[in-house]
Scaffold this motif. Sequence first.
Motif, PDB file in Angstrom:
ATOM      1  N   PHE A  64       0.813  -1.220   0.000  1.00  0.00           N
ATOM      2  CA  PHE A  64       0.000   0.000   0.000  1.00  0.00           C
ATOM      3  C   PHE A  64       0.849   1.274   0.000  1.00  0.00           C
ATOM      4  O   PHE A  64       0.307   2.377   0.056  1.00  0.00           O
ATOM      5  N   VAL A  65       2.159   1.126  -0.034  1.00  0.00           N
ATOM      6  CA  VAL A  65       3.054   2.275   0.089  1.00  0.00           C
ATOM      7  C   VAL A  65       3.472   2.797  -1.284  1.00  0.00           C
ATOM      8  O   VAL A  65       3.912   2.033  -2.147  1.00  0.00           O
ATOM      9  N   ASP A  66       3.339   4.109  -1.464  1.00  0.00           N
ATOM     10  CA  ASP A  66       3.791   4.783  -2.680  1.00  0.00           C
ATOM     11  C   ASP A  66       5.265   5.148  -2.507  1.00  0.00           C
ATOM     12  O   ASP A  66       5.600   6.043  -1.725  1.00  0.00           O
ATOM     13  N   PRO A  67       6.177   4.471  -3.213  1.00  0.00           N
ATOM     14  CA  PRO A  67       7.611   4.724  -3.007  1.00  0.00           C
ATOM     15  C   PRO A  67       8.066   6.089  -3.490  1.00  0.00           C
ATOM     16  O   PRO A  67       9.207   6.481  -3.241  1.00  0.00           O
ATOM     17  N   TRP A  68       7.172   6.835  -4.180  1.00  0.00           N
ATOM     18  CA  TRP A  68       7.525   8.172  -4.636  1.00  0.00           C
ATOM     19  C   TRP A  68       7.076   9.253  -3.659  1.00  0.00           C
ATOM     20  O   TRP A  68       7.412  10.412  -3.812  1.00  0.00           O
ATOM     21  N   LYS A  69       6.325   8.861  -2.663  1.00  0.00           N
ATOM     22  CA  LYS A  69       5.807   9.837  -1.711  1.00  0.00           C
ATOM     23  C   LYS A  69       6.943  10.356  -0.841  1.00  0.00           C
ATOM     24  O   LYS A  69       7.823   9.612  -0.428  1.00  0.00           O
ATOM     25  N   ASP A  70       6.935  11.646  -0.561  1.00  0.00           N
ATOM     26  CA  ASP A  70       7.966  12.239   0.279  1.00  0.00           C
ATOM     27  C   ASP A  70       8.006  11.563   1.646  1.00  0.00           C
ATOM     28  O   ASP A  70       6.962  11.287   2.248  1.00  0.00           O
TER      29      ASP A  70
END
Length: 744
Positions: free
Chosen positions: A120-126
């Motif tokens: 569920f984690v967006d690896p591009w999110k700050d």
Amino acid sequence: MKYFQYSDCETKNYFIFTLRQVGSWSGNVEDNAPGNRIKARVPSFQRGLVWEPQQIELLWDSIFRGFPIGSIVIIDRIKEQHDKSNPTHAKSEQTQESEVDTSHHILDGQQRCNAIAWGFVDPWKDGISNDVVLWLDLIPKSLLKNTTRKYLFRVATKAHPWGFHNGDEASILKVEQRKEFMGKVDNFKENFKKYDCEKLSYKFKEKYLSQNFNERPLPSLALPYYAEFPVPVFLLFRHFKEGKLDWDALAQEEWISFVESWAKEANKISDISKGEREIVESGLRKAEQCRLIALLVSNEGIENSIDNIEQIFQRLNGQGTPLDNEELIYSMIKAYWPEIEEIMNKLAKKPITDVRLVNLGIRIALTEESDQKIESQLTVDQIRKIFSKNPDKDIKDLEKRERIEKYFGSGELEKALIWIDESFLYEEKSRTYGLPAYLRSSIAWSSREVFAWLMLLAKRYQYISMSCEDKNTRRIIGLALVVHWFGIDKEKAINRLINESDLSSIKIADMNKNSDKRLVLVPLNITDLNEAFQLDENSSPEQLINWSSFWQGVVVRNKDGKEKKTDEQNESIGLFIEKLRQQQELLVYAQREYLEDAFKGFDPSNKLMWKGHNRPWDYDHILASEKLNGTGKGKREQLKFHEICKAWQQSIGNQVAVDFSFNRAAQDIDPIEKYKSVKIKGYNLKERGFDVFASDDELESFKLNLSDLQSKNDPLNPARSFVLANKKRLIKIYQEWYDNLQID
């Protein structure tokens, strides 16, 4: 499906969670489920990540197929414990988080929860870690033939951005496959602006082009090697609503444009068939319906007893992935003294993991100035006695805890690590003879007794760094590497050194005196080493034919190739040479200038970087093994000198430590051109020490192949020439270490 109402089971001993709710505990996933008042996190005494990539991939395959995924165990938040830093957060965000919203602590199931969170984690999110990306291949095609999987989930890590093999075991890729992957990275970067990337944001493009392409790309900026059309799993959940995946909305994501550009139009999202789409949507529905059961440990009678909680933790963890003794000890210490994790998190530079450092630090803290040996590693029972809050504790255990807490709390551990680095690490302008950082960490990983000795020396030197001119500086580095590379009983060998007041005058051979067994293999001086090989320009055909292995050529046979009587000294020399011929870390020392310059960003404290003997460079063979392959029984009789050439082809005399970019560029180039003209990062390899151990004429001898060894072609001269050039280079590599550190 309606979310579970937690109020329905307030009096029961379990909870039921959706996967998204579990993912929300990481703090990076939104969860709008009504009634969700549970926020379970990991207590500080828990161990670190230990799940292998295949476990994460197979867990998600089970989720998408509707298989049960087990349960976890939680307890109301333990007041005496901090929350462990979340693995999905970037290192820069790893501060002590607010623990006000933590309602429960996870006693068992940490790895399962972390694996779920990555979906569920967006690896591009700050603020998100770039260490791991979880992909799903939407067009796996033939990649699922030799596996029990139905869905091809792909884990890519910072150490392995190319991912892992597609079989159930998810083994690491071969060197050739990594080279191919890195070649694709180079090609994609060169053509990046030509591809149809109008959907990519400026931020995406800027981040991609700002990478150091001489190093590995981030796992979020390249696609796994074994995948046709991989998509980050979080994107699928983002566009999955009411049992259907919005393919049109998914197609508009910049990730998809990136994937299509990487594939160079080989695959597009529009190519995914109706049947393949139904398989993906079926898996997403099962994931949405999946529930994780959390068993609740009653606080009655144990809320104020960390002893009981520690016992529960040990018994629960004894059923899953086993903890080694060091991990177990560190977990126990954190249970009774949670502040230790905060101390370790503040360390600026770590040569190894916290687990190893804490165990070494405890031993040094308990070693007295007058002790004749370093304190042995404590047992689980000893740690429990020292750190438990038993009011009837022995006075000696109380004193030990005070000494340990003082050592860590006063910063002595950090001072010791700084002292080791400032005293012994390679410096281009001053300490040119020093240790490359990789070797410092290798000592800590593979020879803990040696690293403990260095930490003890730091304490005895009162953390005042040794100067480059100090006669003992080189000597300590040399002795540390002797025991690290050639030690047989490293603990006893180090304890011999502890009792030496003048390290500059100690003879390595003396370390074996008055011992019932050999503690170290004594390094030979250059003259003796050259003689021990019994090879020169006058070596006869009979000698070379019978030189089928290093042991045969050095120990069993004489210079005429005939068998000889062996004695203890001769066997000792043979054992030393057996170690020496394959000691690739000698190459690291000999090439320290290049490696320290090329791999400044390498983090040796990250154990993932070491998985599968991983490192950011390759050990390249000057003469490739395939040049001598292809012999059948019939041919073998004609190739009289094949065995000696094969033996030397595998030695470090035929190897060079090079980065992957060089190895890709240098494929199919003959040895001379390989090390004379290929330029990487703007400089000529010849100028950076690659051929400092072999002249152009000597490199000519490495251009050997199978046909040169055919009996009709007078094979004696090319075979002997290759072996002697190889031997000369091995001795020069060894001499670089032997002379620089004044081993004799």
